[in-house]
Design a protein around this motif. Structure first.
Motif, PDB file in Angstrom:
ATOM      1  N   THR A  75       0.825  -1.205   0.000  1.00  0.00           N
ATOM      2  CA  THR A  75       0.000   0.000   0.000  1.00  0.00           C
ATOM      3  C   THR A  75       0.860   1.256   0.000  1.00  0.00           C
ATOM      4  OG1 THR A  75      -1.713  -1.203   1.214  1.00  0.00           O
ATOM      5  CG2 THR A  75      -1.839   1.199   1.224  1.00  0.00           C
ATOM      6  N   GLU A  76       1.944   1.226   0.787  1.00  0.00           N
ATOM      7  CA  GLU A  76       2.846   2.383   0.815  1.00  0.00           C
ATOM      8  C   GLU A  76       3.508   2.593  -0.540  1.00  0.00           C
ATOM      9  OE1 GLU A  76       6.740   3.939   3.382  1.00  0.00           O
ATOM     10  OE2 GLU A  76       5.776   2.018   3.817  1.00  0.00           O
ATOM     11  N   LEU A  77       3.911   1.492  -1.185  1.00  0.00           N
ATOM     12  CA  LEU A  77       4.521   1.623  -2.505  1.00  0.00           C
ATOM     13  C   LEU A  77       3.532   2.174  -3.528  1.00  0.00           C
ATOM     14  CD1 LEU A  77       6.957   1.103  -4.344  1.00  0.00           C
ATOM     15  CD2 LEU A  77       6.119  -1.245  -4.664  1.00  0.00           C
ATOM     16  N   LEU A  78       2.302   1.675  -3.472  1.00  0.00           N
ATOM     17  CA  LEU A  78       1.293   2.173  -4.404  1.00  0.00           C
ATOM     18  C   LEU A  78       0.972   3.646  -4.146  1.00  0.00           C
ATOM     19  CD1 LEU A  78      -1.168  -0.861  -4.529  1.00  0.00           C
ATOM     20  CD2 LEU A  78       0.441  -0.130  -6.302  1.00  0.00           C
ATOM     21  N   SER A  79       0.988   4.055  -2.879  1.00  0.00           N
ATOM     22  CA  SER A  79       0.731   5.470  -2.582  1.00  0.00           C
ATOM     23  C   SER A  79       1.837   6.358  -3.159  1.00  0.00           C
ATOM     24  CB  SER A  79       0.611   5.667  -1.074  1.00  0.00           C
ATOM     25  OG  SER A  79       1.830   5.339  -0.439  1.00  0.00           O
ATOM     26  N   LYS A  80       3.079   5.875  -3.085  1.00  0.00           N
ATOM     27  CA  LYS A  80       4.176   6.660  -3.668  1.00  0.00           C
ATOM     28  C   LYS A  80       4.058   6.725  -5.185  1.00  0.00           C
ATOM     29  CE  LYS A  80       7.450   5.688   0.064  1.00  0.00           C
ATOM     30  NZ  LYS A  80       8.756   5.065   0.419  1.00  0.00           N
ATOM     31  N   LEU A 120       1.448   9.166  -5.956  1.00  0.00           N
ATOM     32  CA  LEU A 120       1.927  10.527  -5.746  1.00  0.00           C
ATOM     33  C   LEU A 120       2.766  11.002  -6.929  1.00  0.00           C
ATOM     34  CD1 LEU A 120       2.153  12.935  -3.826  1.00  0.00           C
ATOM     35  CD2 LEU A 120       4.150  11.831  -2.815  1.00  0.00           C
ATOM     36  N   ILE A 121       3.617  10.125  -7.428  1.00  0.00           N
ATOM     37  CA  ILE A 121       4.428  10.486  -8.600  1.00  0.00           C
ATOM     38  C   ILE A 121       3.526  10.755  -9.799  1.00  0.00           C
ATOM     39  CG2 ILE A 121       6.165   9.636 -10.204  1.00  0.00           C
ATOM     40  CD1 ILE A 121       7.412   8.103  -7.893  1.00  0.00           C
ATOM     41  N   GLY A 122       2.510   9.912  -9.974  1.00  0.00           N
ATOM     42  CA  GLY A 122       1.580  10.134 -11.077  1.00  0.00           C
ATOM     43  C   GLY A 122       0.819  11.433 -10.930  1.00  0.00           C
ATOM     44  N   THR A 123       0.459  11.789  -9.678  1.00  0.00           N
ATOM     45  CA  THR A 123      -0.243  13.056  -9.445  1.00  0.00           C
ATOM     46  C   THR A 123       0.627  14.254  -9.804  1.00  0.00           C
ATOM     47  OG1 THR A 123      -1.469  11.989  -7.647  1.00  0.00           O
ATOM     48  CG2 THR A 123      -1.468  14.386  -7.693  1.00  0.00           C
ATOM     49  N   ILE A 124       1.917  14.148  -9.574  1.00  0.00           N
ATOM     50  CA  ILE A 124       2.824  15.243  -9.918  1.00  0.00           C
ATOM     51  C   ILE A 124       3.030  15.330 -11.425  1.00  0.00           C
ATOM     52  CG2 ILE A 124       5.190  16.085  -9.647  1.00  0.00           C
ATOM     53  CD1 ILE A 124       5.196  14.852  -6.859  1.00  0.00           C
ATOM     54  N   LEU A 125       3.099  14.204 -12.092  1.00  0.00           N
ATOM     55  CA  LEU A 125       3.405  14.206 -13.519  1.00  0.00           C
ATOM     56  C   LEU A 125       2.203  14.546 -14.391  1.00  0.00           C
ATOM     57  CD1 LEU A 125       5.742  11.084 -13.810  1.00  0.00           C
ATOM     58  CD2 LEU A 125       6.390  13.499 -13.712  1.00  0.00           C
ATOM     59  N   VAL A 126       1.001  14.327 -13.914  1.00  0.00           N
ATOM     60  CA  VAL A 126      -0.183  14.602 -14.751  1.00  0.00           C
ATOM     61  C   VAL A 126      -0.295  16.087 -15.106  1.00  0.00           C
ATOM     62  CG1 VAL A 126      -2.714  14.650 -14.707  1.00  0.00           C
ATOM     63  CG2 VAL A 126      -1.505  12.571 -14.087  1.00  0.00           C
ATOM     64  N   PRO A 127      -0.158  17.059 -14.168  1.00  0.00           N
ATOM     65  CA  PRO A 127      -0.200  18.480 -14.590  1.00  0.00           C
ATOM     66  C   PRO A 127       0.918  18.855 -15.553  1.00  0.00           C
ATOM     67  CG  PRO A 127      -0.522  18.269 -12.232  1.00  0.00           C
ATOM     68  CD  PRO A 127      -0.082  16.939 -12.711  1.00  0.00           C
ATOM     69  N   PHE A 154       4.170  20.817  -5.693  1.00  0.00           N
ATOM     70  CA  PHE A 154       3.465  19.560  -5.406  1.00  0.00           C
ATOM     71  C   PHE A 154       4.274  18.656  -4.460  1.00  0.00           C
ATOM     72  CE2 PHE A 154       1.064  20.318  -9.464  1.00  0.00           C
ATOM     73  CZ  PHE A 154      -0.183  20.421  -8.868  1.00  0.00           C
ATOM     74  N   SER A 155       5.597  18.718  -4.560  1.00  0.00           N
ATOM     75  CA  SER A 155       6.420  17.902  -3.665  1.00  0.00           C
ATOM     76  C   SER A 155       6.273  18.364  -2.221  1.00  0.00           C
ATOM     77  CB  SER A 155       7.889  17.965  -4.086  1.00  0.00           C
ATOM     78  OG  SER A 155       8.066  17.443  -5.393  1.00  0.00           O
ATOM     79  N   ASN A 157       4.611  16.213   0.836  1.00  0.00           N
ATOM     80  CA  ASN A 157       5.318  15.942   2.097  1.00  0.00           C
ATOM     81  C   ASN A 157       4.548  16.475   3.295  1.00  0.00           C
ATOM     82  OD1 ASN A 157       7.496  14.616   0.907  1.00  0.00           O
ATOM     83  ND2 ASN A 157       8.602  16.549   0.528  1.00  0.00           N
ATOM     84  N   TRP A 158       3.969  17.672   3.158  1.00  0.00           N
ATOM     85  CA  TRP A 158       3.185  18.239   4.267  1.00  0.00           C
ATOM     86  C   TRP A 158       1.960  17.389   4.558  1.00  0.00           C
ATOM     87  CZ3 TRP A 158      -1.842  20.177   3.975  1.00  0.00           C
ATOM     88  CH2 TRP A 158      -2.319  20.785   5.153  1.00  0.00           C
ATOM     89  N   TRP A 159       1.311  16.901   3.524  1.00  0.00           N
ATOM     90  CA  TRP A 159       0.105  16.079   3.718  1.00  0.00           C
ATOM     91  C   TRP A 159       0.449  14.735   4.370  1.00  0.00           C
ATOM     92  CZ3 TRP A 159      -1.598  11.435   1.438  1.00  0.00           C
ATOM     93  CH2 TRP A 159      -2.948  11.102   1.705  1.00  0.00           C
ATOM     94  N   LEU A 160       1.559  14.098   3.923  1.00  0.00           N
ATOM     95  CA  LEU A 160       1.971  12.826   4.523  1.00  0.00           C
ATOM     96  C   LEU A 160       2.382  13.011   5.973  1.00  0.00           C
ATOM     97  CD1 LEU A 160       4.040  11.250   1.582  1.00  0.00           C
ATOM     98  CD2 LEU A 160       1.755  10.596   2.345  1.00  0.00           C
ATOM     99  N   PHE A 161       3.099  14.105   6.264  1.00  0.00           N
ATOM    100  CA  PHE A 161       3.522  14.353   7.644  1.00  0.00           C
ATOM    101  C   PHE A 161       2.306  14.570   8.552  1.00  0.00           C
ATOM    102  CE2 PHE A 161       4.680  17.450  10.947  1.00  0.00           C
ATOM    103  CZ  PHE A 161       5.632  16.714  11.635  1.00  0.00           C
ATOM    104  N   ARG A 162       1.316  15.334   8.058  1.00  0.00           N
ATOM    105  CA  ARG A 162       0.129  15.576   8.866  1.00  0.00           C
ATOM    106  C   ARG A 162      -0.654  14.276   9.120  1.00  0.00           C
ATOM    107  NH1 ARG A 162      -4.933  18.886   6.545  1.00  0.00           N
ATOM    108  NH2 ARG A 162      -5.083  16.851   5.510  1.00  0.00           N
ATOM    109  N   THR A 163      -0.715  13.416   8.087  1.00  0.00           N
ATOM    110  CA  THR A 163      -1.426  12.141   8.249  1.00  0.00           C
ATOM    111  C   THR A 163      -0.742  11.257   9.286  1.00  0.00           C
ATOM    112  OG1 THR A 163      -2.152  12.256   5.948  1.00  0.00           O
ATOM    113  CG2 THR A 163      -2.289  10.119   7.047  1.00  0.00           C
ATOM    114  N   ASP A 164       0.605  11.182   9.223  1.00  0.00           N
ATOM    115  CA  ASP A 164       1.328  10.373  10.206  1.00  0.00           C
ATOM    116  C   ASP A 164       1.155  10.912  11.614  1.00  0.00           C
ATOM    117  OD1 ASP A 164       2.194   8.779   8.156  1.00  0.00           O
ATOM    118  OD2 ASP A 164       4.142   9.773   7.944  1.00  0.00           O
TER     119      ASP A 164
END
Length: 389
Positions: free
Chosen positions: A298-303, A306-313, A352-353, A357-364
């Protein structure tokens, strides 16, 4: 004397009665896989009751002790103790018919108990009274002792399984489960074989105690009491009871066997609990490993997401400027627009990076706070951390 059938027991011209009148105080006839014809001959010759003969022919599986007029009948279980055999731990029924002068034994499988008892007789015949009751005890004792090596090997297996549960690699999980299942099967098989022996020996010992006290169960007699006086009838019944009862001194030996049976059964219960606990721990370990693997995936798929979300724009920006229409900077003679587009793309990547990172840190952090709150609530539920005034 060994022979394939009854007729071969004696030499030509000799009587079979000589086998039982050779001057020895006790005789023993051991029959392996008797046929129906041989059972009829033996039942007629020794006066075996039809119920006893039927139990032997039908291979009765219930362990028991039965008293008849001229003998008592013992049904006991042993097992195939050859570890290389495909029938290892398969039950073998042993039937013992004990008379005052000798013993008849029947079984439908190969075993070594008869040879062990004969060797024991040769060693102890100068020290003990080798009677028919003692032979019955010796056979039962040897059968009981045959469980000890197997139970000891199960003890080693249980300790090894308990030590290997948390050390087994993921690639060996099928072998480990097979080993645990095989050990549990052995334990349950031995427990089934030992479950009825304590009651049988207890009943056997009670018969011996009854004989010592001069009492016995009421036995059915075919004697016509019409022509006998009451005193003669009582005397005849007393003699028949005496012939049917085992000797009182055998009770001491039977008590020792009963202690062994109870101890072995209790040991098997403890080993079964150890293996069962190891089985549960191993399944829990597999579940935890599976949960960790799912978390990693799940962690690998989330990463990757995330990469796909950055590359789409970025693909959107480059796609707009790559269209076959008029775009800003198309008529320019320098690379200013190119660097502007590349800088905008870099700015988007950085933005986006940092946002990811801010969103992942807040979730953790939220997960850690939730875990801390649940831990504090669980401690307070047990009264931990309360202040007293």
């Amino acid at each position: 004397i060994h022979a394939p059938d009854i007729q071969s027991l004696v030499k030509p011209g000799e009587s079979i009665k000589n086998l039982f009148r050779s001057g020895q105080p006790t005789w023993w006839l051991d029959c392996i896989c008797p046929t129906d014809a041989e059972m009829k001959v033996l039942a007629k010759a020794f006066g075996i009751h039809p119920l006893t003969a039927e139990d032997i022919r039908m291979q009765e599986t219930r362990e028991k002790v039965e008293l008849f007029r001229s003998y008592y009948f013992v049904c006991f279980h042993t097992f195939e103790n050859d570890k290389e055999s495909e029938e290892f731990l398969e039950p073998i029924n042993v039937y013992i018919v004990v008379f005052r002068e000798g013993v008849l034994t029947f079984h439908y499988g190969a075993y070594s108990h008869a040879a062990n008892v004969r060797r024991r007789v040769r060693q102890l015949r100068d020290y003990v009274d080798v009677s028919a009751d003692w032979l019955c005890y010796a056979l039962i004792d040897d059968i009981t002792d045959s469980f000890a090596p197997v139970i000891q090997s199960i003890e080693y297996e249980a300790d090894a399984i308990e030590d290997q549960v948390f050390l087994t690699r993921e690639m060996d999980f099928s072998h480990m489960l097979q080993k645990i299942g095989e050990s549990r099967r052995k334990v349950m098989t031995l427990m089934r074989l030992l479950s009825g022996k304590a009651d049988v020996i207890k009943m056997f010992a009670k018969r011996c105690q009854d004989e010592a006290q001069g009492i016995g169960p009421a036995l059915t007699s075919n004697i016509n009491l019409a022509n006998l006086s009451a005193k003669a009838a009582a005397s005849s019944a007393g003699q028949q009871q005496q012939h049917a009862q085992p000797r009182a001194d055998i009770a001491l030996y039977l008590g020792d066997i009963q202690d062994h049976v109870v101890t072995m059964f209790q040991n098997l219960l403890s080993y079964e609990k150890i293996i069962s606990r190891s089985h549960s721990n191993y399944l829990a370990k597999l579940q935890v490993e599976s949960f960790n693997s799912n978390n990693k995936a799940t962690e690998l798929l989330s990463k990757v997401s995330l990469i796909g979300t950055i590359l789409v724009p970025l693909n959107l920006v480059t796609g707009l400027f790559g269209m076959n229409v008029r775009v800003p900077g198309q008529d320019g003679s320098n690379l200013a627009w190119f660097f502007v587009i590349v800088g905008f793309i870099i700015l988007l990547v950085v933005f986006f990076s940092f946002s990811a990172n801010w969103w992942l840190f807040r979730t953790d952090r939220e997960q850690e706070e939730a875990a801390g709150d649940s831990g504090r609530r669980s401690m307070l539920s047990f009264g931990v951390g309360r202040r007293t005034t």
